[in-house]
Design a protein around this motif. Structure first.
Motif, PDB file in Angstrom:
ATOM      1  N   ASP A 265       0.859  -1.182   0.000  1.00  0.00           N
ATOM      2  CA  ASP A 265       0.000   0.000   0.000  1.00  0.00           C
ATOM      3  C   ASP A 265       0.899   1.237   0.000  1.00  0.00           C
ATOM      4  O   ASP A 265       1.026   1.942   0.996  1.00  0.00           O
ATOM      5  CB  ASP A 265      -0.892  -0.012   1.243  1.00  0.00           C
ATOM      6  CG  ASP A 265      -1.810   1.190   1.296  1.00  0.00           C
ATOM      7  OD1 ASP A 265      -1.955   1.862   0.264  1.00  0.00           O
ATOM      8  OD2 ASP A 265      -2.371   1.471   2.376  1.00  0.00           O
ATOM      9  N   TYR A 267       0.863   3.766  -2.540  1.00  0.00           N
ATOM     10  CA  TYR A 267       0.452   4.695  -3.591  1.00  0.00           C
ATOM     11  C   TYR A 267      -0.783   5.470  -3.147  1.00  0.00           C
ATOM     12  O   TYR A 267      -1.512   5.060  -2.240  1.00  0.00           O
ATOM     13  CB  TYR A 267       0.143   3.944  -4.889  1.00  0.00           C
ATOM     14  CG  TYR A 267      -0.984   2.928  -4.767  1.00  0.00           C
ATOM     15  CD1 TYR A 267      -2.320   3.306  -4.870  1.00  0.00           C
ATOM     16  CD2 TYR A 267      -0.704   1.578  -4.541  1.00  0.00           C
ATOM     17  CE1 TYR A 267      -3.346   2.397  -4.753  1.00  0.00           C
ATOM     18  CE2 TYR A 267      -1.722   0.646  -4.419  1.00  0.00           C
ATOM     19  CZ  TYR A 267      -3.040   1.062  -4.528  1.00  0.00           C
ATOM     20  OH  TYR A 267      -4.045   0.141  -4.404  1.00  0.00           O
ATOM     21  N   ASN A 268      -0.980   6.592  -3.799  1.00  0.00           N
ATOM     22  CA  ASN A 268      -2.194   7.384  -3.634  1.00  0.00           C
ATOM     23  C   ASN A 268      -3.076   7.098  -4.849  1.00  0.00           C
ATOM     24  O   ASN A 268      -2.667   7.365  -5.992  1.00  0.00           O
ATOM     25  CB  ASN A 268      -1.842   8.876  -3.567  1.00  0.00           C
ATOM     26  CG  ASN A 268      -3.073   9.744  -3.343  1.00  0.00           C
ATOM     27  OD1 ASN A 268      -4.209   9.287  -3.444  1.00  0.00           O
ATOM     28  ND2 ASN A 268      -2.839  11.004  -3.039  1.00  0.00           N
ATOM     29  N   ASP A 270      -5.380   8.549  -6.317  1.00  0.00           N
ATOM     30  CA  ASP A 270      -5.620   9.680  -7.217  1.00  0.00           C
ATOM     31  C   ASP A 270      -4.432   9.955  -8.130  1.00  0.00           C
ATOM     32  O   ASP A 270      -4.579  10.634  -9.152  1.00  0.00           O
ATOM     33  CB  ASP A 270      -5.936  10.941  -6.406  1.00  0.00           C
ATOM     34  CG  ASP A 270      -7.268  10.816  -5.674  1.00  0.00           C
ATOM     35  OD1 ASP A 270      -8.108  10.009  -6.117  1.00  0.00           O
ATOM     36  OD2 ASP A 270      -7.449  11.505  -4.653  1.00  0.00           O
ATOM     37  N   ASP A 271      -3.250   9.449  -7.755  1.00  0.00           N
ATOM     38  CA  ASP A 271      -2.057   9.672  -8.572  1.00  0.00           C
ATOM     39  C   ASP A 271      -1.882   8.617  -9.661  1.00  0.00           C
ATOM     40  O   ASP A 271      -0.992   8.754 -10.514  1.00  0.00           O
ATOM     41  CB  ASP A 271      -0.798   9.695  -7.686  1.00  0.00           C
ATOM     42  CG  ASP A 271      -0.795  10.859  -6.715  1.00  0.00           C
ATOM     43  OD1 ASP A 271      -1.472  11.861  -6.997  1.00  0.00           O
ATOM     44  OD2 ASP A 271      -0.136  10.755  -5.660  1.00  0.00           O
ATOM     45  N   PRO A 432      -9.236   8.975   2.221  1.00  0.00           N
ATOM     46  CA  PRO A 432      -7.914   8.360   2.084  1.00  0.00           C
ATOM     47  C   PRO A 432      -7.001   8.789   3.227  1.00  0.00           C
ATOM     48  O   PRO A 432      -7.127   9.898   3.758  1.00  0.00           O
ATOM     49  CB  PRO A 432      -7.410   8.879   0.730  1.00  0.00           C
ATOM     50  CG  PRO A 432      -8.183  10.130   0.489  1.00  0.00           C
ATOM     51  CD  PRO A 432      -9.523   9.897   1.117  1.00  0.00           C
ATOM     52  N   ASP A 434      -3.922  10.224   5.385  1.00  0.00           N
ATOM     53  CA  ASP A 434      -3.059  11.382   5.189  1.00  0.00           C
ATOM     54  C   ASP A 434      -1.600  10.940   5.245  1.00  0.00           C
ATOM     55  O   ASP A 434      -1.092  10.560   6.294  1.00  0.00           O
ATOM     56  CB  ASP A 434      -3.333  12.419   6.280  1.00  0.00           C
ATOM     57  CG  ASP A 434      -2.529  13.698   6.071  1.00  0.00           C
ATOM     58  OD1 ASP A 434      -1.807  13.774   5.069  1.00  0.00           O
ATOM     59  OD2 ASP A 434      -2.620  14.598   6.928  1.00  0.00           O
ATOM     60  N   LYS A 435      -0.936  10.949   4.100  1.00  0.00           N
ATOM     61  CA  LYS A 435       0.463  10.531   4.023  1.00  0.00           C
ATOM     62  C   LYS A 435       1.407  11.720   3.886  1.00  0.00           C
ATOM     63  O   LYS A 435       2.521  11.592   3.382  1.00  0.00           O
ATOM     64  CB  LYS A 435       0.658   9.563   2.855  1.00  0.00           C
ATOM     65  CG  LYS A 435      -0.119   8.255   3.019  1.00  0.00           C
ATOM     66  CD  LYS A 435       0.173   7.287   1.893  1.00  0.00           C
ATOM     67  CE  LYS A 435      -0.592   5.981   2.077  1.00  0.00           C
ATOM     68  NZ  LYS A 435      -0.311   5.008   1.006  1.00  0.00           N
ATOM     69  N   THR A 436       0.954  12.864   4.370  1.00  0.00           N
ATOM     70  CA  THR A 436       1.801  14.054   4.354  1.00  0.00           C
ATOM     71  C   THR A 436       3.010  13.833   5.255  1.00  0.00           C
ATOM     72  O   THR A 436       2.905  13.265   6.344  1.00  0.00           O
ATOM     73  CB  THR A 436       1.013  15.280   4.838  1.00  0.00           C
ATOM     74  OG1 THR A 436      -0.163  15.423   4.052  1.00  0.00           O
ATOM     75  CG2 THR A 436       1.856  16.530   4.753  1.00  0.00           C
ATOM     76  N   ILE A 605       4.902   9.076  -0.410  1.00  0.00           N
ATOM     77  CA  ILE A 605       4.569  10.043  -1.458  1.00  0.00           C
ATOM     78  C   ILE A 605       5.256  11.384  -1.280  1.00  0.00           C
ATOM     79  O   ILE A 605       5.156  12.240  -2.168  1.00  0.00           O
ATOM     80  CB  ILE A 605       3.039  10.269  -1.529  1.00  0.00           C
ATOM     81  CG1 ILE A 605       2.529  10.890  -0.231  1.00  0.00           C
ATOM     82  CG2 ILE A 605       2.317   8.979  -1.842  1.00  0.00           C
ATOM     83  CD1 ILE A 605       1.078  11.333  -0.304  1.00  0.00           C
TER      84      ILE A 605
END
Length: 763
Positions: A265, A267-268, A270-271, A432, A434-436, A605
């Motif tokens: 897992d 990836y985002n 939306d990308d 989704p 938050d992978k900030t 990301i």
């Protein structure tokens, strides 16, 4: 072995002694951990004991019952190990055993035993060796990415034969599992010129992809233990590795290099590229090669435990599916998995991947589908199937003569929440994750102590460390669960920040209750247990892990190890496991230099902007060269008092310490004398608390001193509280810490030197 009443001897059996040479396999290897015969321990060593060619004496003549009735003797004799080094020559014992021109057996691990192997029976018990190889035996002796090659795991529950007779160091080593990073296994399979494919490391492999996979697998603790004996083809072995870790390895047409892709897992949604009938998709049909209606709802994984040398099983079940359609079980062998915990995670992974109801499609693309690679993910919008936004993962790519691409794809389990169907129903409300990348808020900088250098450097390298050399240690906790690792940047005062590579998070825990200086039971909140025998740093105190009770959240520890003193610690204090990760920037600093550090958090990301990273600093203090503070410090027999009770006399005693002799072993503050280190003396002072005047000072090498201090009887005018201080010195360098205690109100009694008697006049 027997007698008769008539005085003659009756033979009741024989002792059998053999000279045996055995070949264990390709060498060199990192070490031989243990040897068993008939499941009984012939030899068990502490970590690194047999890590090079050597000989030992095995003294277990009663291992199989001795020569008593019903016994079968034991093992007793000289045991030699030849690791297969490039300059290896046969030993005198091997030359005696073999005739003619005897080779050095270079490149092969061999053993030689001479001595007792059994009684009564001439057939020796079968011997089994437990070996480790991670960083030895690489082509040209060049280990790719050595920092992440070894993944340490353990089995703390196994029953070990002869455990009651072993030292804690040996038991800890037997329970430890030195697994190899699967990414490194795949790199070695690709580059080894002898038994691998002989590819060029930098020219034929996409090293960024392998390094990323190595970092991820290291963070997951996904280490494997497997022997490639070449009974199967190399392709079969490589595919087994990929199946274990859930990955694909393929030739990237855009670069011409072999690439490794983990199925994770990472990836985002939306990308991901979105394909429709208008931008690449020609036709779609269901994949009928696999029926999802009979997907298993129970997965049984068989793994192999190297500690017990036995197979184990774990099961993962979908209870809802079992209740609905009955049990549909499937079994798989992952013999390279070495622990129950890792096998359970893989079983759950396979159960989710094989779940019923997952869409499987065969999609025909025009050349616009050429950007897709094996194991990569993409999105599709298929109105004729009521699919608006579905994430698929590529499992197979075929190219037709016409140039069209046929891609077999399966709905990705990680992308399931992002899938949308045009059913007219209200959305799920899924958000989704938050992978900030966020700043690190929990970081501790230290100057590396001597025992850390002794644990990581060879004896030769350690001998070249300059007395003035200072080294940075970095320990940090991941700010979020999506933080993969970090970029380490550092600078000396006045310089600019420089990139020092990637670092990993240090495993930590939190104290639930406060602990006094000599408390040995810690109540902690921890997710992963520390290694027994390893170190923990609490504040600035180093402690040793003696036992772990993960269920009750308790650690039994030895206090005040290495160059530190036992201290009081408040609840909510962080503990950092030194057996986990302590990063360094690889730079050598001078005493007095201030070093600034900032960590740039990395997620799958994003990477934190350097301007957002907080800066921490540490001043170098020549720590690795300083003598250790004494241990077992007592005043009038009381251990480490902070305030001394009133008494008639005051006696200070302590135990010697020797940083060089102790090396990387952690002795707690209650241990008896070790050493002392040559040239070490102890400085004792009495300081008037009100005036801060040092009224008395002594430098001595003795381990017990009666203090010139009086506080008994009526308190005289001028009496005051005094501070007792103890430290070590060597070559003008003082120990990192000083012990201090408050003495009751009293006064210093000057010591009057004894004058030598005047010589008598001669007549």
């Amino acid at each position: 072995m027997g007698g008769s009443k008539g005085g003659g001897k009756t033979t009741v059996g024989y002792r059998y002694s053999w000279d045996i040479q055995a070949g264990l396999g390709r060498g060199p290897i990192n070490e031989i951990v243990a040897i068993t015969a008939d499941k009984k321990t012939v030899f068990a060593g502490y970590e690194g004991q047999i890590s090079s060619s050597t000989s030992i004496f095995i003294d277990k003549p009663n291992l199989f019952g001795g020569d008593d009735t019903g016994g079968e003797g034991g093992i007793q004799g000289i045991f030699e190990v030849a690791m297969g080094e490039a300059d290896q020559v046969p030993t005198p014992n091997v030359l005696k055993l073999l005739s003619g021109l005897v080779p050095g057996f270079r490149g092969m691990v061999t053993t030689f035993f001479s001595g007792l192997i059994s009684c009564y029976s001439a057939s020796p018990k079968p011997w089994a060796y437990r070996n480790r190889r991670t960083t030895k035996g690489w082509d040209r002796d060049i280990v790719w990415y050595p920092e992440k090659c070894l993944i340490r795991l353990e089995n703390t529950q196994a029953q070990i034969d002869g455990q009651d007779e072993m030292t804690p160091d040996v038991i800890a080593n037997l329970r430890a599992i030195h697994a190899m990073n699967p990414a490194h296994i795949l790199v070695e399979c690709a580059t080894n010129r002898d038994w691998g494919r002989g590819l060029l490391l930098n020219e034929d492999l996409d090293l960024d992809s392998y390094r990323y996979a190595a970092d991820q697998l290291y963070a997951e603790g996904f280490g494997l233990c497997f022997r490639y004996n070449r009974q199967d083809s190399l392709d079969t072995f490589v595919q087994q590795m990929l199946d274990h870790i859930g990955a694909a390895q393929y030739g990237d047409l855009s670069t011409g290099k072999t690439t490794l892709k983990l199925i994770r897992d990472d990836y985002n949604p939306d990308d991901l590229p979105l394909f429709t009938y208008d931008n690449g998709i020609i036709a779609v049909q269901d994949d009928d090669s696999t029926s999802s209606d009979t997907a298993p709802n129970e997965i049984t994984v068989t793994y192999h435990d190297p500690v017990t040398n036995s197979d184990g099983e774990v099961r993962a079940q979908n209870l809802g599916s079992i209740q609905s359609v009955g049990l549909i079980s499937s079994s798989v062998e992952y013999k390279a998995i070495p622990t129950h915990e890792l096998a359970a995670r893989v079983a759950q992974r396979d159960l989710e991947v094989g779940s019923a109801g997952i869409t499987r499609l065969v999609i025909q693309f025009d050349r616009r589908g050429g950007q897709l690679t094996p194991a990569s993910c993409f999105r599709v919008s298929l109105p004729d199937r009521n699919i608006v936004n579905m994430v698929l993962r590529v499992s197979k790519i075929d190219e037709a003569d016409t140039g069209a691409l046929t891609i077999t794809a399966v709905q990705d389990v990680f992308g399931l929440p992002a899938t949308s169907y045009s059913s007219g129903q209200q959305g799920s409300g899924w958000t989704p994750p938050d992978k900030t990348a966020v700043p690190v808020t929990d970081m501790q900088l230290v100057e590396l102590p001597y025992f850390s250098l002794a644990a990581t450097l060879s004896a030769a390298d350690l001998s070249f460390v300059s007395p003035e050399a200072c080294y940075l240690g970095v320990m940090a906790t991941a700010p979020t669960s999506f933080s993969v690792n970090y970029h380490l940047q550092s600078r000396a005062a006045g310089a600019k920040f420089a990139d020092r590579g990637r670092g990993d998070w240090t495993t930590s825990a939190t104290l639930l209750t406060e602990v006094g200086p000599l408390d040995t039971e810690l109540h902690v909140s921890m997710t992963f247990p520390p290694v027994v025998g390893g170190g923990i740093i609490i504040g600035n105190e180093v402690v040793r892990v003696d036992a772990v009770d993960l269920v009750s959240g308790k650690l039994m520890v030895g206090r005040g190890c290495a160059d530190t003193l036992p201290r009081w610690h408040a609840a909510d204090t962080h503990l950092r496991f030194l057996g986990s990760i302590v990063e360094t920037d690889g730079q050598e600093y001078m005493p007095g230099e201030s070093v600034d550090v900032r960590l740039l958090t990395r997620t799958s990301i994003a990477t934190l902007d350097a301007s957002l990273a907080p800066i921490s600093s540490v001043q170098m203090n020549q720590r690795q060269f300083r003598p250790y503070i004494p241990g077992d410090i007592r005043v009038n027999g009381v251990s480490y008092p902070s305030v001394v009770e009133r008494a008639g006399i005051y006696v200070l005693s302590y135990a010697h310490r020797d940083r060089v002799l102790q090396a990387d072993r952690l002795f707690d503050c209650t241990e008896g004398s070790i050493g002392p280190e040559p040239g070490v003396a102890y400085t004792i002072t009495l300081t008037h608390q009100d005036s801060s005047e040092v009224v008395w000072s002594l430098e001595t090498t003795e381990a017990s001193v009666e203090l010139p201090y009086e506080s008994a009887g009526i308190i005289a005018i001028g009496a005051a509280v005094h501070i007792l201080t103890l430290s070590s010195t060597r070559d003008g360098i003082e120990s990192l810490y000083r012990y201090q205690a408050i003495l009751p109100r009293g006064w210093y009694i000057p010591v009057v030197p004894v004058e030598p008697p005047e010589p008598e006049d001669e007549p």
